[in-house]
Design a protein around this motif. Sequence first.
Motif, PDB file in Angstrom:
ATOM      1  N   UNK A 149       0.843  -1.207   0.000  1.00 44.43           N
ATOM      2  CA  UNK A 149       0.000   0.000   0.000  1.00 44.43           C
ATOM      3  C   UNK A 149       0.874   1.251   0.000  1.00 44.43           C
ATOM      4  N   UNK A 150       1.931   1.230   0.821  1.00 41.72           N
ATOM      5  CA  UNK A 150       2.841   2.382   0.871  1.00 41.72           C
ATOM      6  C   UNK A 150       3.484   2.612  -0.493  1.00 41.72           C
ATOM      7  N   UNK A 151       3.855   1.499  -1.152  1.00 43.68           N
ATOM      8  CA  UNK A 151       4.482   1.612  -2.468  1.00 43.68           C
ATOM      9  C   UNK A 151       3.511   2.218  -3.481  1.00 43.68           C
ATOM     10  N   UNK A 152       2.238   1.830  -3.386  1.00 38.58           N
ATOM     11  CA  UNK A 152       1.232   2.392  -4.287  1.00 38.58           C
ATOM     12  C   UNK A 152       1.130   3.897  -4.097  1.00 38.58           C
ATOM     13  N   UNK A 153       1.231   4.336  -2.837  1.00 40.90           N
ATOM     14  CA  UNK A 153       1.151   5.772  -2.561  1.00 40.90           C
ATOM     15  C   UNK A 153       2.332   6.487  -3.216  1.00 40.90           C
ATOM     16  N   UNK A 154       3.518   5.910  -3.054  1.00 42.10           N
ATOM     17  CA  UNK A 154       4.706   6.508  -3.668  1.00 42.10           C
ATOM     18  C   UNK A 154       4.548   6.542  -5.194  1.00 42.10           C
ATOM     19  N   UNK A 155       4.105   5.423  -5.771  1.00 45.17           N
ATOM     20  CA  UNK A 155       3.952   5.347  -7.230  1.00 45.17           C
ATOM     21  C   UNK A 155       2.952   6.389  -7.736  1.00 45.17           C
ATOM     22  N   UNK A 156       1.821   6.478  -7.039  1.00 42.31           N
ATOM     23  CA  UNK A 156       0.790   7.428  -7.466  1.00 42.31           C
ATOM     24  C   UNK A 156       1.281   8.874  -7.344  1.00 42.31           C
ATOM     25  N   UNK A 157       1.991   9.173  -6.259  1.00 40.48           N
ATOM     26  CA  UNK A 157       2.514  10.532  -6.094  1.00 40.48           C
ATOM     27  C   UNK A 157       3.475  10.865  -7.222  1.00 40.48           C
ATOM     28  N   UNK A 158       4.322   9.898  -7.549  1.00 38.74           N
ATOM     29  CA  UNK A 158       5.275  10.124  -8.649  1.00 38.74           C
ATOM     30  C   UNK A 158       4.535  10.337  -9.958  1.00 38.74           C
ATOM     31  N   UNK A 159       3.506   9.496 -10.182  1.00 42.57           N
ATOM     32  CA  UNK A 159       2.726   9.608 -11.415  1.00 42.57           C
ATOM     33  C   UNK A 159       2.086  10.988 -11.490  1.00 42.57           C
ATOM     34  N   UNK A 160       1.596  11.431 -10.343  1.00 39.06           N
ATOM     35  CA  UNK A 160       0.943  12.737 -10.298  1.00 39.06           C
ATOM     36  C   UNK A 160       1.930  13.834 -10.672  1.00 39.06           C
ATOM     37  N   UNK A 161       3.093  13.806 -10.033  1.00 43.09           N
ATOM     38  CA  UNK A 161       4.080  14.842 -10.317  1.00 43.09           C
ATOM     39  C   UNK A 161       4.570  14.756 -11.758  1.00 43.09           C
ATOM     40  N   UNK A 162       4.753  13.527 -12.248  1.00 43.95           N
ATOM     41  CA  UNK A 162       5.198  13.355 -13.637  1.00 43.95           C
ATOM     42  C   UNK A 162       4.166  13.946 -14.590  1.00 43.95           C
ATOM     43  N   UNK A 163       2.892  13.785 -14.250  1.00 41.07           N
ATOM     44  CA  UNK A 163       1.838  14.294 -15.116  1.00 41.07           C
ATOM     45  C   UNK A 163       1.831  15.826 -15.116  1.00 41.07           C
ATOM     46  N   UNK A 164       1.971  16.412 -13.928  1.00 39.42           N
ATOM     47  CA  UNK A 164       2.046  17.884 -13.876  1.00 39.42           C
ATOM     48  C   UNK A 164       3.238  18.386 -14.684  1.00 39.42           C
ATOM     49  N   UNK A 165       4.353  17.672 -14.569  1.00 37.82           N
ATOM     50  CA  UNK A 165       5.536  18.082 -15.334  1.00 37.82           C
ATOM     51  C   UNK A 165       5.292  17.969 -16.835  1.00 37.82           C
ATOM     52  N   UNK A 166       4.594  16.903 -17.218  1.00 34.50           N
ATOM     53  CA  UNK A 166       4.258  16.710 -18.630  1.00 34.50           C
ATOM     54  C   UNK A 166       3.421  17.869 -19.150  1.00 34.50           C
ATOM     55  N   UNK A 167       2.428  18.250 -18.373  1.00 33.21           N
ATOM     56  CA  UNK A 167       1.566  19.361 -18.783  1.00 33.21           C
ATOM     57  C   UNK A 167       2.359  20.649 -18.846  1.00 33.21           C
ATOM     58  N   UNK A 168       3.241  20.819 -17.879  1.00 36.79           N
ATOM     59  CA  UNK A 168       4.032  22.042 -17.849  1.00 36.79           C
ATOM     60  C   UNK A 168       4.939  22.106 -19.083  1.00 36.79           C
ATOM     61  N   UNK A 169       5.451  20.954 -19.515  1.00 35.55           N
ATOM     62  CA  UNK A 169       6.270  20.907 -20.732  1.00 35.55           C
ATOM     63  C   UNK A 169       5.474  21.349 -21.953  1.00 35.55           C
ATOM     64  N   UNK A 170       4.233  20.843 -22.031  1.00 32.20           N
ATOM     65  CA  UNK A 170       3.381  21.188 -23.164  1.00 32.20           C
ATOM     66  C   UNK A 170       3.131  22.695 -23.190  1.00 32.20           C
ATOM     67  N   UNK A 171       2.884  23.240 -22.013  1.00 37.43           N
ATOM     68  CA  UNK A 171       2.640  24.671 -21.883  1.00 37.43           C
ATOM     69  C   UNK A 171       3.872  25.461 -22.321  1.00 37.43           C
ATOM     70  N   UNK A 172       5.026  25.002 -21.876  1.00 35.79           N
ATOM     71  CA  UNK A 172       6.269  25.684 -22.233  1.00 35.79           C
ATOM     72  C   UNK A 172       6.488  25.710 -23.742  1.00 35.79           C
ATOM     73  N   UNK A 173       6.128  24.594 -24.403  1.00 39.16           N
ATOM     74  CA  UNK A 173       6.286  24.527 -25.856  1.00 39.16           C
ATOM     75  C   UNK A 173       5.521  25.668 -26.526  1.00 39.16           C
ATOM     76  N   UNK A 174       4.297  25.869 -26.064  1.00 37.24           N
ATOM     77  CA  UNK A 174       3.443  26.896 -26.672  1.00 37.24           C
ATOM     78  C   UNK A 174       3.969  28.293 -26.353  1.00 37.24           C
ATOM     79  N   UNK A 175       4.550  28.436 -25.170  1.00 43.74           N
ATOM     80  CA  UNK A 175       5.024  29.729 -24.690  1.00 43.74           C
ATOM     81  C   UNK A 175       6.469  29.971 -25.148  1.00 43.74           C
ATOM     82  N   UNK A 176       7.039  29.022 -25.863  1.00 44.03           N
ATOM     83  CA  UNK A 176       8.442  29.075 -26.291  1.00 44.03           C
ATOM     84  C   UNK A 176       9.389  29.287 -25.119  1.00 44.03           C
ATOM     85  N   UNK A 177       9.046  28.726 -23.976  1.00 45.77           N
ATOM     86  CA  UNK A 177       9.937  28.747 -22.823  1.00 45.77           C
ATOM     87  C   UNK A 177      10.611  27.378 -22.820  1.00 45.77           C
ATOM     88  N   UNK A 178      11.872  27.334 -22.441  1.00 51.08           N
ATOM     89  CA  UNK A 178      12.528  26.029 -22.473  1.00 51.08           C
ATOM     90  C   UNK A 178      12.190  25.237 -21.217  1.00 51.08           C
TER      91      UNK A 178
END
Lengths: 391, 391
Positions: free
Chosen positions: B199-228
């Motif tokens: 259960x603890x591992x699932x929490x860690x995995x989900x938290x990582x997935x969550x942060x990875x997803x936010x980072x993914x979205x932020x990357x997409x946003x940066x592409x449009x904004x021409x920010x690196x």
Amino acid sequence: MHAHSWHKVYKRRNVERTEITTYEELTTRIPAKELSALLKVSSSLASTMDLIEVLQIAIESAAGLFGLNTGAIYTLENGDLYLGATTPPLPAQFPDELRLAKLCDHPHISKVVSTKAPVYLGDARLSPLSAAEKIVVDSRHLVSILYFPLLLKEDVIGVFIVGTTDQTRVFASNEIDLCYILSFQVSLAIANTLLYKKAQQSIVDLSRAYDATLEGWSRVLDMRDHVTEEHTHRVVELTVALASRMGIPAADLGHVRRGALMHDIGKMGIPDAVLQKPDVLSDAEQKIMQTHPEKARQIISQIDYLTPAVDIPYCHHEKWDGSGYPRRLKGEEIPLAARIFAVIDVFDALTSDRPYRKAWKKEEALAYIKDQSGKHFYPEAVKAFLEMLEG
Amino acid sequence: MHAHSWHKVYKRRNVERTEITTYEELTTRIPAKELSALLKVSSSLASTMDLIEVLQIAIESAAGLFGLNTGAIYTLENGDLYLGATTPPLPAQFPDELRLAKLCDHPHISKVVSTKAPVYLGDARLSPLSAAEKIVVDSRHLVSILYFPLLLKEDVIGVFIVGTTDQTRVFASNEIDLCYILSFQVSLAIANTLLYKKAQQSIVDLSRAYDATLEGWSRVLDMRDHVTEEHTHRVVELTVALASRMGIPAADLGHVRRGALMHDIGKMGIPDAVLQKPDVLSDAEQKIMQTHPEKARQIISQIDYLTPAVDIPYCHHEKWDGSGYPRRLKGEEIPLAARIFAVIDVFDALTSDRPYRKAWKKEEALAYIKDQSGKHFYPEAVKAFLEMLEG
């Protein structure tokens, strides 16, 4: 006989014995038969991580150790009492709200909680009782009652209660020893299940947060694309329902849901001039627009957790006859979730108003979908979709 | 004496007794002193949900029950052996990779696993041993060894081993009874900790997935904004580091990180024509651009889990002297995380190339930041930032 702290009685009765110190010491005073029973209880308690099961085992064991058949176990939750289990067990349909009770309505339990010591009523029928206590005593025909604290280190986390229903009964000092050990074991087992329950709750909370976040992003995307939130919501729900009907396993429906939610995520990479053009797109603009499934794949493939949800965003513009894009996949080369989604997406688009046309009537849209079975759409998905709309 | 299954020896020796059936039956044959010891073990095992602690308690208890001082406990992981604990304990710096062993290198353990029965070596020095076994026997000076399976229902989940180091020793049949009960208790405790660990591992995995997803979205946003991507990454890391230095509690740094990652999320709602204009913006365009913090607030406020991360996206354009936007907050009205972020964001922007200007030199940018202390920036944040860059 009046209610009094058993702890004191116990000490008074056993003046020749030194004061109770450790759990270890206690076990040395208990006969083999009871130790063997306690050991069995201990293993039963360890055999599950479900709180309700642990409480049921605990109260049945407590009553069983004394040859009694009436007992109840309460846990403390934010200062209130929660009736976790009883013996005989509560009926399955027992309303959950009746399990909650105020500590102040149960003065004997309250005393156990504040003194951290047992309370014994020799004859409850002759003892002063609160209204709530009287209901319990009368409905269960209780006579002698022993209230015992569940202590986790210094904290009372609950109370277990055993009682007689026919005649008075005194609890001997070695029986109280038993109670102390049992209470210790039960408290540890409860603490472990609570820890596990908390971890499970965190998983549920995080999953919800994750889905809420994807939905939030999808809403933002819809705003830019001038698609309504309702369209996305409808398409997601219908896709999950149809996928379930068509035998996609329940364990995969979460991926289907996320895929449907993100189906147009690739449009984040399409310029406003193309995405928001009110006119028909030129060939060059169409080419740009048709890059959105590939852009979706790029975005999603960088996020491990979302990779199983890529089929719909990447493949929802493929067609059964191989005339779709981006890869011109044909028939069963197209992932099933994307074949299902295509039917729903087109149907919902046709029956919605667009800047350049009014919504089609439902019958017109269905006629189109039927006509495109085997051309644009997977015939089985069309069939199941029509059945679902009729059902 | 050759190695042989203890199970068989046991049956041979006790022909007058019926075959072992249940755990319950076993406990009735054990003397009170041992039962009391087992009860103590049971509570110790239930006192933690940490696997390594449970294994250490288990092996020390196993050895202790027989007055021995040498033992080891292995768990089975994907068909390999994992040395979970020993008594005396392994040194703290014991390399984790040495804990892993192949089942085939340890034929006696292997036999316990396949037969689900104990194995006893009367004198290991005279027994045929594999190379790996010989190393263990020689280094620990083992003489008599008892290998015992840890059974969870029908599955062997591990093996515990106890041994003598000076002379041979026979294990009496009631000692084997003890082993069975101990093994049962330990297996239950291991199962519970594994469940919790999962259960603890699932929490860690989900938290990582969550942060990875936010980072993914932020990357997409940066592409449009021409920010690196590098800009965002740097700004996020520096903000978390400065926030930590300035005393924002560790528990809140996750929110700070997510806030920094999403600082320009509101730009998702700004049209390309404004967002991507290479020229200086007109007053009207500037007004549109300055709506992005409010748009960020709208997006984030709909997502419970992200609400604590709203300060940076909503307030990073406020200025210490009250001349910022959108709310012209002043001084400490501005949330601390946003005051910290503003310094980092401006510094990183100045020292990066832009379409309309080259990057400033680091010293020039720092001079500007210092000059703006108490005007644009919170003086304490400027001070801590300069110290951080020097350190």
